[in-house]
Design an enzyme around this catalytic site. Sequence first.
Site, PDB file in Angstrom:
ATOM      1  N   ASP A 101       0.856  -1.198   0.000  1.00  0.00           N
ATOM      2  CA  ASP A 101       0.000   0.000   0.000  1.00  0.00           C
ATOM      3  C   ASP A 101       0.890   1.245   0.000  1.00  0.00           C
ATOM      4  O   ASP A 101       1.826   1.356   0.808  1.00  0.00           O
ATOM      5  CB  ASP A 101      -0.891  -0.032   1.254  1.00  0.00           C
TER       6      ASP A 101
ATOM      7  N   GLU B 160      -4.779   2.488  -4.119  1.00  0.00           N
ATOM      8  CA  GLU B 160      -3.312   2.442  -4.103  1.00  0.00           C
ATOM      9  C   GLU B 160      -2.835   1.172  -3.422  1.00  0.00           C
ATOM     10  O   GLU B 160      -1.800   1.121  -2.791  1.00  0.00           O
ATOM     11  CB  GLU B 160      -2.753   3.706  -3.492  1.00  0.00           C
TER      12      GLU B 160
HETATM   13  N1  LIG Z   1      -4.636   9.270  -8.821  1.00  0.00           N
HETATM   14  C1  LIG Z   1      -5.398   8.245  -8.395  1.00  0.00           C
HETATM   15  N2  LIG Z   1      -5.829   8.215  -7.108  1.00  0.00           N
HETATM   16  C2  LIG Z   1      -6.546   7.175  -6.690  1.00  0.00           C
HETATM   17  C3  LIG Z   1      -6.904   6.124  -7.545  1.00  0.00           C
HETATM   18  N3  LIG Z   1      -7.631   5.232  -6.842  1.00  0.00           N
HETATM   19  C4  LIG Z   1      -7.735   5.711  -5.575  1.00  0.00           C
HETATM   20  N4  LIG Z   1      -7.076   6.897  -5.485  1.00  0.00           N
HETATM   21  C5  LIG Z   1      -6.925   7.752  -4.316  1.00  0.00           C
HETATM   22  O1  LIG Z   1      -6.067   7.130  -3.365  1.00  0.00           O
HETATM   23  C6  LIG Z   1      -6.272   7.760  -2.126  1.00  0.00           C
HETATM   24  C7  LIG Z   1      -6.190   6.735  -1.021  1.00  0.00           C
HETATM   25  O2  LIG Z   1      -6.183   7.429   0.193  1.00  0.00           O
HETATM   26  P1  LIG Z   1      -6.196   6.738   1.621  1.00  0.00           P
HETATM   27  O3  LIG Z   1      -7.010   5.458   1.524  1.00  0.00           O
HETATM   28  O4  LIG Z   1      -6.592   7.747   2.609  1.00  0.00           O
HETATM   29  O5  LIG Z   1      -4.721   6.257   1.860  1.00  0.00           O
HETATM   30  P2  LIG Z   1      -3.340   7.075   1.982  1.00  0.00           P
HETATM   31  O6  LIG Z   1      -3.512   8.521   1.780  1.00  0.00           O
HETATM   32  O7  LIG Z   1      -2.356   6.375   1.085  1.00  0.00           O
HETATM   33  O8  LIG Z   1      -2.964   6.817   3.469  1.00  0.00           O
HETATM   34  P3  LIG Z   1      -2.263   5.565   4.090  1.00  0.00           P
HETATM   35  O9  LIG Z   1      -2.617   4.379   3.238  1.00  0.00           O
HETATM   36  O10 LIG Z   1      -2.849   5.468   5.474  1.00  0.00           O
HETATM   37  O11 LIG Z   1      -0.802   5.837   4.108  1.00  0.00           O
HETATM   38  C8  LIG Z   1      -7.626   8.476  -2.196  1.00  0.00           C
HETATM   39  O12 LIG Z   1      -7.404   9.845  -2.220  1.00  0.00           O
HETATM   40  C9  LIG Z   1      -8.186   8.018  -3.566  1.00  0.00           C
HETATM   41  O13 LIG Z   1      -8.929   9.053  -4.177  1.00  0.00           O
HETATM   42  C10 LIG Z   1      -6.454   6.185  -8.916  1.00  0.00           C
HETATM   43  O14 LIG Z   1      -6.709   5.309  -9.749  1.00  0.00           O
HETATM   44  N5  LIG Z   1      -5.719   7.264  -9.278  1.00  0.00           N
END
Ligand SMILES: Nc1nc2c(ncn2[C@@H]2O[C@H](COP(=O)(O)OP(=O)(O)OP(=O)(O)O)[C@@H](O)[C@H]2O)c(=O)[nH]1
Length: 390
Positions: free
Chosen positions: A258, A301
């Site tokens: 992740d 992610e």
């Molecule tokens: N650019 C992009 N962003 C994505 C995609 N899928 C999900 N996201 C974003 O990934 C982010 C995931 O955020 P969180 O689940 O809070 O995780 P994080 O900010 O990595 O925090 P931690 O995992 O706790 O370190 C969200 O803002 C989603 O909008 C994608 O295909 N492209």
Amino acid sequence: MALPIATSVATAFIVNLLVCIYFYAMYKKQNGHCSYLHWSRSCGLFASGILLCVVAHQYNNFQVLNALSCFLLYGSTYGLFFGLNLFELTRHSSKLFQKAQILFFAGAGAILITSFYGQLVNAVASVFMAIMFLVTEGYFHDRKSPYQTAYNAMRAVLLLHSFIMFLQGAVLFAKTFSGHDNATNQLFEAALLSHLILVIVTALLLPVLHLLRQRRYWREKADTDDLTLLLSRRAFIQRAYLSLADRNIPSHSLLMVDIDHFKNINDKYGHPLGDKVLKQVASVMTKVIRQSDIIGRLGGEEFVILMPGASSDEALRVAERLRHAISKVVITEHSESVTTTVSIGISASSELLDTWDLLLENADQALYNAKRQGRNMVCKFDSPQPFLGT
Ligand SMILES: Nc1nc2c(ncn2[C@@H]2O[C@H](COP(=O)(O)OP(=O)(O)OP(=O)(O)O)[C@@H](O)[C@H]2O)c(=O)[nH]1
């Protein structure tokens, strides 16, 4: 027993006309797939060429008509290439078009010039048609298609056809220069017959190929994550189930990867850079793992890697390599540059624990521990202390 020439000509004409209509109907039905249109035109041209040939035969030495009929027959072959080329052969399409185009214009020019020399025009058309087939035939041979058998059938007929055309051209040349000007009926018949077989085989095979190609396209699309080109969640789980069910593989390890604070990257630099980070992380992971490992994007992610045959210690070493490699990557977009880190949770199967759900749940728990303890680290399930590397 050879058929009377009139019967062969009439059969060729009727079949080409019917296939012309059939392909046009397919073109309308298949949302305008251009291959069908090319084939329809090609068969239409061939049928008109045959008609003109008959008229030219009636008016002996009627050069213009003779040249025109050859041109139409020749043009139909060109249409055939276009049709075939659009089907599955797209990787080489531009090269193929260039070669076919050069040969076509060279042949068309030669037909016009030789039209002043009566029978020679047929000979030139036949030889050029054969060359066009032979040169482009290589593209069938090179292709790695799952429908190789169908392509091989087409290749065989194309080769037969080009051989007969070449033979016909050679004999006509010889006859022209030896002063015997009469048509070589048997070869003409053979050429018509081979073209007929070609048209019929293609008419039968193309719709089947089209259907199979569409099915493969949609299957691949459903199995692939559009952004990273890794396996989609569904396809990954399917592959994981199959691997876990294989009794020849004693153990499996699962890595859940992740990206840390990914939301911040999106918020600060925008989604396009976020997407680029996802792609880059996927590409680094694909390079670090083995080919036998199964990698997919679970969503957002979050990535998963199933390592068939790997113990949890081996998985730990790979996870550390991954974490290290990803932290070294600099992703740039316009003037912005970012680096990123990942947290990784590991679970391993044992005789008691080899169901997918448990493996995933445990890796998720290990990942949670890695996040809770500060991120940018690897945690094994049942080992809440992070692995700090050496
Ligand atoms: N650019 C992009 N962003 C994505 C995609 N899928 C999900 N996201 C974003 O990934 C982010 C995931 O955020 P969180 O689940 O809070 O995780 P994080 O900010 O990595 O925090 P931690 O995992 O706790 O370190 C969200 O803002 C989603 O909008 C994608 O295909 N492209």
